[in-house]
Design a protein around this motif. Structure first.
Motif, mmCIF file in Angstrom:
data_model
loop_
_atom_site.group_PDB
_atom_site.id
_atom_site.type_symbol
_atom_site.label_atom_id
_atom_site.label_comp_id
_atom_site.label_asym_id
_atom_site.label_seq_id
_atom_site.Cartn_x
_atom_site.Cartn_y
_atom_site.Cartn_z
ATOM 1 N N GLU A 11 45.297 47.390 37.580
ATOM 2 C CA GLU A 11 46.351 46.549 37.031
ATOM 3 C C GLU A 11 47.133 45.816 38.127
ATOM 4 O O GLU A 11 47.501 44.674 37.973
ATOM 5 C CB GLU A 11 47.295 47.389 36.166
ATOM 6 C CG GLU A 11 46.685 47.567 34.776
ATOM 7 C CD GLU A 11 47.356 48.641 33.956
ATOM 8 O OE1 GLU A 11 48.365 49.197 34.432
ATOM 9 O OE2 GLU A 11 46.862 48.909 32.852
ATOM 10 N N VAL A 12 47.329 46.540 39.220
ATOM 11 C CA VAL A 12 48.029 45.912 40.344
ATOM 12 C C VAL A 12 47.219 44.703 40.823
ATOM 13 O O VAL A 12 47.724 43.609 40.979
ATOM 14 C CB VAL A 12 48.236 46.912 41.508
ATOM 15 C CG1 VAL A 12 48.653 46.169 42.767
ATOM 16 C CG2 VAL A 12 49.287 47.938 41.123
ATOM 17 N N PHE A 13 45.918 44.918 40.972
ATOM 18 C CA PHE A 13 45.050 43.846 41.417
ATOM 19 C C PHE A 13 45.095 42.664 40.430
ATOM 20 O O PHE A 13 45.215 41.514 40.801
ATOM 21 C CB PHE A 13 43.616 44.369 41.538
ATOM 22 C CG PHE A 13 42.619 43.267 41.706
ATOM 23 C CD1 PHE A 13 42.503 42.600 42.920
ATOM 24 C CD2 PHE A 13 41.819 42.852 40.638
ATOM 25 C CE1 PHE A 13 41.597 41.566 43.073
ATOM 26 C CE2 PHE A 13 40.916 41.816 40.790
ATOM 27 C CZ PHE A 13 40.810 41.170 42.007
ATOM 28 N N ASP A 14 45.062 43.056 39.154
ATOM 29 C CA ASP A 14 45.042 42.070 38.098
ATOM 30 C C ASP A 14 46.301 41.198 38.137
ATOM 31 O O ASP A 14 46.241 39.983 38.050
ATOM 32 C CB ASP A 14 44.951 42.816 36.761
ATOM 33 C CG ASP A 14 44.349 41.922 35.685
ATOM 34 O OD1 ASP A 14 43.447 41.151 36.039
ATOM 35 O OD2 ASP A 14 44.799 42.006 34.543
ATOM 36 N N ASP A 15 47.456 41.862 38.289
ATOM 37 C CA ASP A 15 48.722 41.137 38.368
ATOM 38 C C ASP A 15 48.723 40.203 39.565
ATOM 39 O O ASP A 15 49.167 39.069 39.505
ATOM 40 C CB ASP A 15 49.892 42.116 38.524
ATOM 41 C CG ASP A 15 50.253 42.744 37.184
ATOM 42 O OD1 ASP A 15 49.710 42.288 36.167
ATOM 43 O OD2 ASP A 15 51.056 43.686 37.177
ATOM 44 N N ASP A 16 48.194 40.744 40.642
ATOM 45 C CA ASP A 16 48.157 39.990 41.874
ATOM 46 C C ASP A 16 47.309 38.723 41.700
ATOM 47 O O ASP A 16 47.711 37.632 42.082
ATOM 48 C CB ASP A 16 47.546 40.875 42.950
ATOM 49 C CG ASP A 16 47.776 40.320 44.320
ATOM 50 O OD1 ASP A 16 48.946 40.028 44.608
ATOM 51 O OD2 ASP A 16 46.792 40.151 45.063
ATOM 52 N N LEU A 17 46.176 38.908 41.083
ATOM 53 C CA LEU A 17 45.273 37.791 40.866
ATOM 54 C C LEU A 17 45.924 36.762 39.941
ATOM 55 O O LEU A 17 45.893 35.562 40.197
ATOM 56 C CB LEU A 17 43.954 38.285 40.258
ATOM 57 C CG LEU A 17 42.894 37.214 40.020
ATOM 58 C CD1 LEU A 17 42.450 36.603 41.349
ATOM 59 C CD2 LEU A 17 41.677 37.794 39.295
ATOM 60 N N ARG A 18 46.534 37.278 38.870
ATOM 61 C CA ARG A 18 47.179 36.371 37.935
ATOM 62 C C ARG A 18 48.289 35.588 38.647
ATOM 63 O O ARG A 18 48.442 34.395 38.459
ATOM 64 C CB ARG A 18 47.738 37.137 36.739
ATOM 65 C CG ARG A 18 48.242 36.193 35.647
ATOM 66 C CD ARG A 18 48.579 36.932 34.356
ATOM 67 N NE ARG A 18 47.490 37.750 33.875
ATOM 68 C CZ ARG A 18 47.583 39.080 33.664
ATOM 69 N NH1 ARG A 18 48.700 39.715 33.912
ATOM 70 N NH2 ARG A 18 46.551 39.757 33.206
ATOM 71 N N GLY A 19 49.032 36.300 39.475
ATOM 72 C CA GLY A 19 50.105 35.668 40.251
ATOM 73 C C GLY A 19 49.568 34.534 41.108
ATOM 74 O O GLY A 19 50.135 33.449 41.162
ATOM 75 N N ARG A 20 48.419 34.827 41.721
ATOM 76 C CA ARG A 20 47.849 33.799 42.599
ATOM 77 C C ARG A 20 47.368 32.587 41.810
ATOM 78 O O ARG A 20 47.543 31.450 42.227
ATOM 79 C CB ARG A 20 46.691 34.380 43.408
ATOM 80 C CG ARG A 20 47.171 35.034 44.686
ATOM 81 C CD ARG A 20 46.034 35.209 45.639
ATOM 82 N NE ARG A 20 44.877 35.689 44.904
ATOM 83 C CZ ARG A 20 44.047 36.663 45.323
ATOM 84 N NH1 ARG A 20 44.255 37.222 46.466
ATOM 85 N NH2 ARG A 20 43.022 37.034 44.600
ATOM 86 N N ILE A 21 46.788 32.850 40.664
ATOM 87 C CA ILE A 21 46.310 31.741 39.828
ATOM 88 C C ILE A 21 47.491 30.900 39.344
ATOM 89 O O ILE A 21 47.447 29.669 39.379
ATOM 90 C CB ILE A 21 45.464 32.266 38.640
ATOM 91 C CG1 ILE A 21 44.162 32.862 39.184
ATOM 92 C CG2 ILE A 21 45.168 31.154 37.644
ATOM 93 C CD1 ILE A 21 43.356 33.612 38.147
#
Ligand code: C2E
Ligand code: MG
Ligand code: MG
Ligand code: MG
Length: 280
Positions: A11-21
């Motif tokens: 989930e942390v990774f997912d949030d991070d990725l979403r943040g970057r997008i």
């Protein structure tokens, strides 16, 4: 337990990725309006003749004056501009600003403009350059275009004609970041360029690395025997400068002389770091 941890991490990774997008999308939207609103500025950094102790040209460098964030550097927006198709517009803006600015430079000084492969491969690039020249009144030989090796690579195909066209009108062509691309020698054989710019990564460690020093010296000699001009990028210290001069490198650019600035003709205080030249 392990599973829970794995999921938390996911989930942390997912949030991070979403943040970057999200940030990326923000940037893209903001960049589009920046182009419309004229927030893309042209800054300049002098290219100096290390032998004659004078400024011979000035390189145009894009800056984005982002109202909410301050000044944004090209590494943060040029790749995005290339990806979303804004580079043509940004590139033409920089080109016309640079040509206009160059008309008030000291006699004979040139302006050097970076060209993205995406611009160069377009059929109308030759026309874009001619228009920038004629509307500013700048002499073609006062315009240098800096192509990276990947742009030159593209030119092997469709854009070869553009290359000839530009040379034909007297624009000078440079290979930027020389040595960082693939098959640098092929490019030299296929294309008639005027100038090589040795990438900053080769210049950085010449004081401490005999290996890097040998590479730079090799490129200087190569340029010399091919009768090409050579510019060393990223000169920051007098030690680097002295080594480059000893190698016979004629031109240079870097923070030692001047950082990029909004003014097209910055003052360089040669007396601060260059001994009086033998030629007087
Ligand atoms: P480049 O064309 O190789 O430009 C040289 C870069 O090195 C510039 O970074 C310059 O500020 C920096 N530099 C100059 N002196 C020194 C020094 O002494 N030490 C170090 N470490 N760096 C130095 P800048 O302005 O951030 O531009 C980065 C790159 O972005 C450029 O590399 C060029 O590839 C691209 N770029 C900049 N403006 C444009 C443009 O208008 N169009 C296109 N297509 N690309 C551009
Ligand atoms: Mg450049
Ligand atoms: Mg470069
Ligand atoms: Mg570079």
């Amino acid at each position: 337990l392990a599973k829970d941890r794995g999921r938390a991490r996911f989930e942390v990774f997912d949030d991070d990725l979403r943040g970057r997008i999200d940030r990326r999308l923000d940037t893209e939207i903001a960049l589009r309006s920046a182009v419309e609103l004229g927030q893309i500025e042209t800054w300049y950094q002098p290219i100096v003749d290390l032998r004659e102790r004078k400024v011979v040209a000035t390189e145009a460098l894009a800056r984005w004056r982002r109202p909410d964030r301050g000044l944004v550097m090209p590494v943060e927006f040029i790749p995005i501009a290339e990806e979303v198709g804004l580079i043509k517009q940004i590139g033409s803006t920089i080109l016309s600003q640079a040509c206009l600015a160059a008309t008030v430079l000291e006699r004979g000084m040139a302006v050097s403009v970076n060209v993205s492969p995406h611009q160069f491969v377009r059929d109308d690039f030759g026309a874009v350059v001619k228009r920038a020249l004629s509307s500013s009144g700048l002499a073609p030989n006062q315009l240098w275009l800096e192509l990276t090796e990947s742009a030159v690579m593209e030119a092997i195909g469709s854009a070869a004609r553009t290359f000839q066209e530009l040379r034909g009108i007297g624009v000078r062509l440079a290979i930027d970041d020389f040595g960082t691309g693939y098959s640098s020698f092929t490019h030299l054989r296929e294309f008639d360029v005027d100038l090589l710019k040795i990438d900053v990564t080769f210049v950085r460690d010449i004081e401490t690395s005999a290996h890097d020093r040998a590479i730079v010296e090799g490129v200087v000699r190569l340029a010399d025997s091919l009768k090409l001009d050579v510019v060393a990028e990223g000169i920051e210290t007098t030690g680097q400068l002295e080594l480059l001069q000893a190698m016979g490198c004629r031109f240079g650019q870097g923070y030692l002389f001047s950082r990029p600035a909004p003014d097209a003709s910055p003052v360089v205080h040669f007396e601060d770091f260059l001994a009086p030249s033998a030629t007087g």
